[in-house]
Scaffold this active site. Structure first.
Site, PDB file in Angstrom:
ATOM      1  CG  ASP A 196       5.619   3.931   0.894  1.00  0.00           C
ATOM      2  OD1 ASP A 196       5.899   4.629   1.902  1.00  0.00           O
ATOM      3  OD2 ASP A 196       4.459   3.779   0.481  1.00  0.00           O
ATOM      4  CE  LYS A 243       0.604   4.613   8.469  1.00  0.00           C
ATOM      5  NZ  LYS A 243       0.761   4.102   7.126  1.00  0.00           N
ATOM      6  CE1 TYR A 282      -3.629   2.594   0.600  1.00  0.00           C
ATOM      7  CE2 TYR A 282      -2.339   3.330   2.484  1.00  0.00           C
ATOM      8  CZ  TYR A 282      -3.390   3.524   1.594  1.00  0.00           C
ATOM      9  OH  TYR A 282      -4.185   4.642   1.710  1.00  0.00           O
TER      10      TYR A 282
HETATM   11  C1  LIG Z   1       0.179   4.695   5.783  1.00  0.00           C
HETATM   12  C2  LIG Z   1       0.966   4.491   4.536  1.00  0.00           C
HETATM   13  C3  LIG Z   1       0.874   5.377   3.446  1.00  0.00           C
HETATM   14  C4  LIG Z   1      -0.111   6.521   3.426  1.00  0.00           C
HETATM   15  O1  LIG Z   1       0.156   7.472   4.404  1.00  0.00           O
HETATM   16  P1  LIG Z   1      -1.034   8.483   4.812  1.00  0.00           P
HETATM   17  O2  LIG Z   1      -0.377   9.397   5.812  1.00  0.00           O
HETATM   18  O3  LIG Z   1      -2.114   7.640   5.391  1.00  0.00           O
HETATM   19  O4  LIG Z   1      -1.454   9.194   3.584  1.00  0.00           O
HETATM   20  C5  LIG Z   1       1.704   5.180   2.364  1.00  0.00           C
HETATM   21  N1  LIG Z   1       2.586   4.166   2.344  1.00  0.00           N
HETATM   22  C6  LIG Z   1       2.701   3.293   3.361  1.00  0.00           C
HETATM   23  C7  LIG Z   1       3.714   2.209   3.294  1.00  0.00           C
HETATM   24  C8  LIG Z   1       1.874   3.419   4.488  1.00  0.00           C
HETATM   25  O5  LIG Z   1       1.991   2.534   5.465  1.00  0.00           O
END
Ligand SMILES: *Cc1c(COP(=O)(O)O)cnc(C)c1O
Length: 419
Positions: free
Chosen positions: A236, A264, A141
């Site tokens: 990511d 996060k 994701y």
């Molecule tokens: C949570 C998450 C996102 C999205 O971040 P948001 O602050 O919710 O937009 C993107 N990539 C990864 C790996 C995530 O865990």
């Protein structure tokens, strides 16, 4: 009003009653709890019940709720105003603090969320390489940007389609989906799209559809393929960054990405994301370079002060303790589960992330997730919730350990499990 009444009212004013779908308790036996307070490892709902929290706002709260140092920093910054839309010192301090400690990044640009960070990284990778296509993996994701709301198509291998309505087929054409762990497939996709692929995007520790721990050789293989094809490797690390050590999985594995995205934890619970990398790539961003990216509230002093206070507490000692504490809570859960009708479960753990799943063996791909997982998770979630233990309300989400889950909390967890 109690949680149930508040949720009923929310359904009137807000789509599905929530501002992010995973909060909706969809498919679970009960309605979402409205939380009115958090402290340390605990949250309290509007019904007056407390819970040991293992959701921790889905990751950001590595120091627990209301960490006193972060709180003090927020209040101090707040006292001077909370946004200027101008240069200010906290964002510089946070940038300096992070860049000085993560060896492979030279510059960083702050955003307001992980999604924004990934969006910037996609555009940056395309701007740097002059190519349109990106590779993403099934089960990873990357936020809710159009380019990433793409899944494997039902047609020929390599074809893709939108996983959300409202994402155009053009977007789907430029995102190529591969299976985690399958280097041969990635190789083939590169060959089939010669000189068209800007970047590979991957969660180096996929943790948004269960916890799909990858072999280091796979990450290394992706690095080699990117080098060979002059494409960028983008990690990511929105979940894994500052969690699996300060420098995330890149530091842990030694596999060095060309660009990295954070979110996060980086904001200490305030809305912050970031894209970072070597100067030669980061300087493609406006105002120096031709790739546009911006944000009215980006790098606002309150969020930056929170992020800074948060990062300064992430010492090697903190990571050792985080690991040990999460190991201890996972063991307590597993011991209880083994004797109380959940012996079909394994609790997979990597550092301070854990994932209870009715599956034995090595889980590396989303396709391995068992068919009965939602039914089984629902049962576990329900039992835990009744006992005052709060898991993220969805069978695909991992659990988050924190520095607040100390010995005392572990005792309390044990008491709640067994009574
Ligand atoms: C949570 C998450 C996102 C999205 O971040 P948001 O602050 O919710 O937009 C993107 N990539 C990864 C790996 C995530 O865990």
């Amino acid at each position: 009003m109690n949680s149930e009444e508040l949720f009923k009212k929310s359904l009137k004013y807000v789509p599905g009653g929530v501002h992010s779908p995973v909060r909706s308790f969809k498919g679970l036996h009960t309605t979402p709890r409205f939380i009115n307070r958090g402290k340390g490892a605990f949250i309290w709902d509007e019904d007056g019940k407390d819970y040991v929290d293992f959701c921790m706002s889905f990751g950001p709260l590595i120091h627990g709720h209301q960490d006193p140092d972060i709180k003090e920093a927020i209040i101090k910054a707040l006292d001077n105003g909370w946004t200027f839309g101008a240069c200010e010192k906290y964002s510089l301090e946070l940038a300096e603090y992070i860049v000085d400690r993560i060896s492979f990044i030279e510059q960083i640009r702050f955003t307001n969320s992980g999604t924004e960070a990934v969006m910037a990284a996609v555009r940056l990778a395309r701007g740097i390489t002059g190519r349109a296509k990106i590779i993403k993996f099934n089960g990873c994701y990357h936020g809710h940007l159009d380019a990433m709301l793409i899944k494997a198509g039902s047609g020929l291998a390599g074809t893709a389609e939108a996983s959300s309505k409202g994402v155009t087929s053009h977007q789907a054409e430029d995102t190529l989906i591969c299976e985690l762990g399958d280097l041969e497939e990635v190789k083939k996709v590169f060959e089939d799209h010669k000189d068209q692929i800007a970047a590979i995007f991957i969660e180096p520790l996929p943790a948004n559809n269960g916890l799909l721990i990858q072999d280091e050789s796979f990450l290394n293989g992706l690095r080699d393929l990117c080098n060979q094809h002059c494409a960028l490797l983008v990690f990511d690390e929105v979940i894994s960054g500052f969690r699996i050590g300060f420098g995330g999985m890149a530091e842990k594995t030694g596999v060095i990405p060309d660009l990295v995205t954070y979110g996060k934890i980086i904001g200490g619970g305030m809305p912050v994301g970031a894209v970072a990398g070597p100067r030669k790539f980061m300087e493609f961003l406006a105002p120096l370079g031709p790739v546009y990216q911006a944000g009215t509230l980006s790098g606002n002093p309150v969020a930056m002060a929170a992020g800074l206070a948060n990062c300064k507490k992430l010492t090697p000692e903190a990571y050792a303790r985080l690991d040990q504490q999460t190991e201890a809570v996972v063991k307590l859960m597993k011991d209880w589960m083994d004797k109380n009708g959940f012996e079909d479960f394994e609790v997979i753990r990597y550092g301070s992330l854990f994932y209870p799943i009715p599956f034995k063996g090595k889980l590396t791909k989303i396709t391995q997730l068992p068919a009965n997982m939602n039914e089984r998770f629902k049962k576990l979630f329900e039992v835990f919730l009744n006992k005052g233990i709060y898991l993220a309300p969805n069978g695909y989400e991992v659990g988050f350990g924190s520095l607040a889950h100390d010995g005392k909390v572990q005792e309390e967890l044990k008491r709640r499990l067994w009574t």
